[in-house]
Design an enzyme around this catalytic site. Structure first.
Site, PDB file in Angstrom:
ATOM      1  N   GLN A 114      -8.812 -10.924  -4.859  1.00 20.54           N
ATOM      2  CA  GLN A 114      -8.983  -9.654  -4.441  1.00 20.54           C
ATOM      3  C   GLN A 114     -10.105  -9.793  -3.947  1.00 20.54           C
ATOM      4  O   GLN A 114     -11.198  -9.160  -4.998  1.00 20.54           O
ATOM      5  CB  GLN A 114      -8.753  -8.314  -4.971  1.00 20.54           C
ATOM      6  CG  GLN A 114      -7.303  -8.046  -5.750  1.00 20.54           C
ATOM      7  CD  GLN A 114      -6.489  -7.804  -4.760  1.00 20.54           C
ATOM      8  OE1 GLN A 114      -6.004  -6.686  -4.708  1.00 20.54           O
ATOM      9  NE2 GLN A 114      -5.976  -8.679  -4.201  1.00 20.54           N
ATOM     10  N   GLY A 133      -5.314   2.031  -8.464  1.00 22.04           N
ATOM     11  CA  GLY A 133      -4.159   0.987  -7.946  1.00 22.04           C
ATOM     12  C   GLY A 133      -5.751   1.073  -7.280  1.00 22.04           C
ATOM     13  O   GLY A 133      -6.017   1.596  -6.925  1.00 22.04           O
ATOM     14  N   HIS A 134      -5.323  -0.681  -6.685  1.00 22.22           N
ATOM     15  CA  HIS A 134      -6.446  -1.013  -5.953  1.00 22.22           C
ATOM     16  C   HIS A 134      -6.506  -0.435  -4.180  1.00 22.22           C
ATOM     17  O   HIS A 134      -5.310  -0.103  -3.964  1.00 22.22           O
ATOM     18  CB  HIS A 134      -5.913  -2.897  -5.828  1.00 22.22           C
ATOM     19  CG  HIS A 134      -5.113  -3.196  -4.802  1.00 22.22           C
ATOM     20  ND1 HIS A 134      -4.221  -4.795  -4.604  1.00 22.22           N
ATOM     21  CD2 HIS A 134      -3.759  -2.427  -4.741  1.00 22.22           C
ATOM     22  CE1 HIS A 134      -3.674  -4.644  -4.427  1.00 22.22           C
ATOM     23  NE2 HIS A 134      -2.370  -3.547  -4.543  1.00 22.22           N
ATOM     24  N   GLY A 135      -7.257   0.150  -3.859  1.00 18.26           N
ATOM     25  CA  GLY A 135      -7.465   0.534  -2.561  1.00 18.26           C
ATOM     26  C   GLY A 135      -7.662   1.896  -2.659  1.00 18.26           C
ATOM     27  O   GLY A 135      -7.274   2.610  -1.568  1.00 18.26           O
TER      28      GLY A 135
END
Length: 363
Positions: A195, A236-238
């Site tokens: 990431q 979560g990511h993004g």
């Protein structure tokens, strides 16, 4: 502090003895003489006759059932929140660096910064004026932290994270750790995907204890200005939120979902990934959001639906045992009618061809 002094500091009107001494604040049920409380709604008026509070904050124009000193304003809850600040201030570290803290020589510190015991601040970090880093905080390389922030004990800020001014990061929060990205392989195993992105918290964001905000695979996970996040939340990511969102405890937001401005997510609701949630949306507690929600809607249930429809469904659901009993009775009646119809069918056929069923049976 005297009643008239409190009124002056809060910018509101008062009724009663101007020299009445107030030394703290409390709820109506728990208040003692010398304490200030508040009444947010008229339905709680009977509590005024039972409280021992010396004064209360009430709405302008509200008639009181008993004689009690009061402060009056348009928003009693807001006035009470401001009154708390007159009597209570949270703990602040003394300015300076504790001898046990580990600070890389390349770190840039603003004026009035405080760094507590056993904190670790790695290379390339920049910390703004009057920010406080509490005990056991770990800040990874190349993090940017604005002015007047509070990072409470044991929180972790991962590399490249950017935190704006006036942010609160409560104990145990983890900001900027790896997003949950794994690629399925032909043999059934998973390959971890690095990431490489970062997390950005805009100004005046609050992050609760043991909340995690993951960094994006590429690009950013961004929390909008003025957003307040409760304890035990997973982002979560993004994910991107608009400004002034409210995210309550145990909410989970899957990767790449976008929230508009002023969105409210109540406790334990879950949002699937890659969704768009419009401005002003409200999501009820324990709702499962599986698709986009247009601006202004209030939704509930799993899968989510407009709350008016959900309430109708819940009203019917409460009667399911009764409806089941009724259905079983109807099924029994239908079965009996079908049986009777079957029993009559041979006789009806005989009559059609001119045969007497009774004569036939006798012979």
């Amino acid at each position: 502090m005297q009643l008239q002094e409190i009124a002056q500091k809060l910018g509101c009107a008062y009724e009663g003895d101007p020299t009445l001494e107030i030394h703290s604040v409390a709820s109506l049920a728990e208040a003692r003489p010398g304490e200030l409380s508040f009444l947010s709604e008229a339905r709680y008026l009977p509590l005024l006759e039972q409280t021992q509070a010396s004064a209360v904050i009430v709405e302008e124009g509200l008639a009181l059932p008993c004689s009690i000193a009061c402060l009056r304003g348009r928003d009693p809850r807001l006035l009470f929140a401001q009154a708390i600040e007159l009597f209570y201030q949270p703990y602040r570290l003394p300015v300076g660096i504790h001898p046990t803290a580990v600070i890389d020589p390349s770190v840039e510190l603003g004026e009035g910064v405080a760094i507590g015991p056993h904190a670790v601040v790695m290379e390339g970090v920049k910390i703004g004026d009057h920010t406080q880093i509490h005990p056991n905080v770990t800040i990874y390389p190349h993090v940017r932290i604005g002015s007047r922030c509070q990072l409470f004990a044991n929180c972790v800020i991962h590399e490249r994270t950017e935190i704006g001014d006036d942010c609160l990061i409560h104990s145990g929060a983890v900001i900027g750790d790896d997003g949950f990205g794994h690629i399925p392989l032909a043999d059934g195993s998973w390959r971890r995907m690095l990431q490489a992105g970062r997390v950005v918290l805009e100004d005046n964001v609050e992050v609760g204890s043991n909340t995690t905000i993951d960094r994006a695979a590429v690009g950013e996970t961004r929390i909008g200005r003025g957003t307040k996040i409760d304890n035990l939340v997973q982002i979560g990511h993004g994910v991107r939120t608009g400004s002034h969102c409210l995210i309550v405890a145990q909410v989970g937001i899957a990767g790449s979902t976008q929230l508009g401005h002023h969105v409210i997510l109540a406790g334990q609701c879950g949002l699937a990934g890659h969704l768009h949630i419009g401005d002003g949306v409200r999501v009820a507690a324990q709702t499962g959001v599986t698709s986009d929600v247009p601006a202004g809607q209030t939704v509930a249930g799993y899968p989510h639906q407009p709350i008016a429809e959900w309430r109708k469904s819940m009203a019917v659901q409460r009667h399911l045992p009764e409806l089941q009993r009724t259905l079983r009775k109807l099924e029994a009646r239908v079965a009996k009618l079908e049986q009777n119809s079957t029993d009559r069918a041979p006789n009806a056929k005989m009559l059609e061809v001119g045969v007497d069923p009774e004569t036939t049976c006798s012979s």
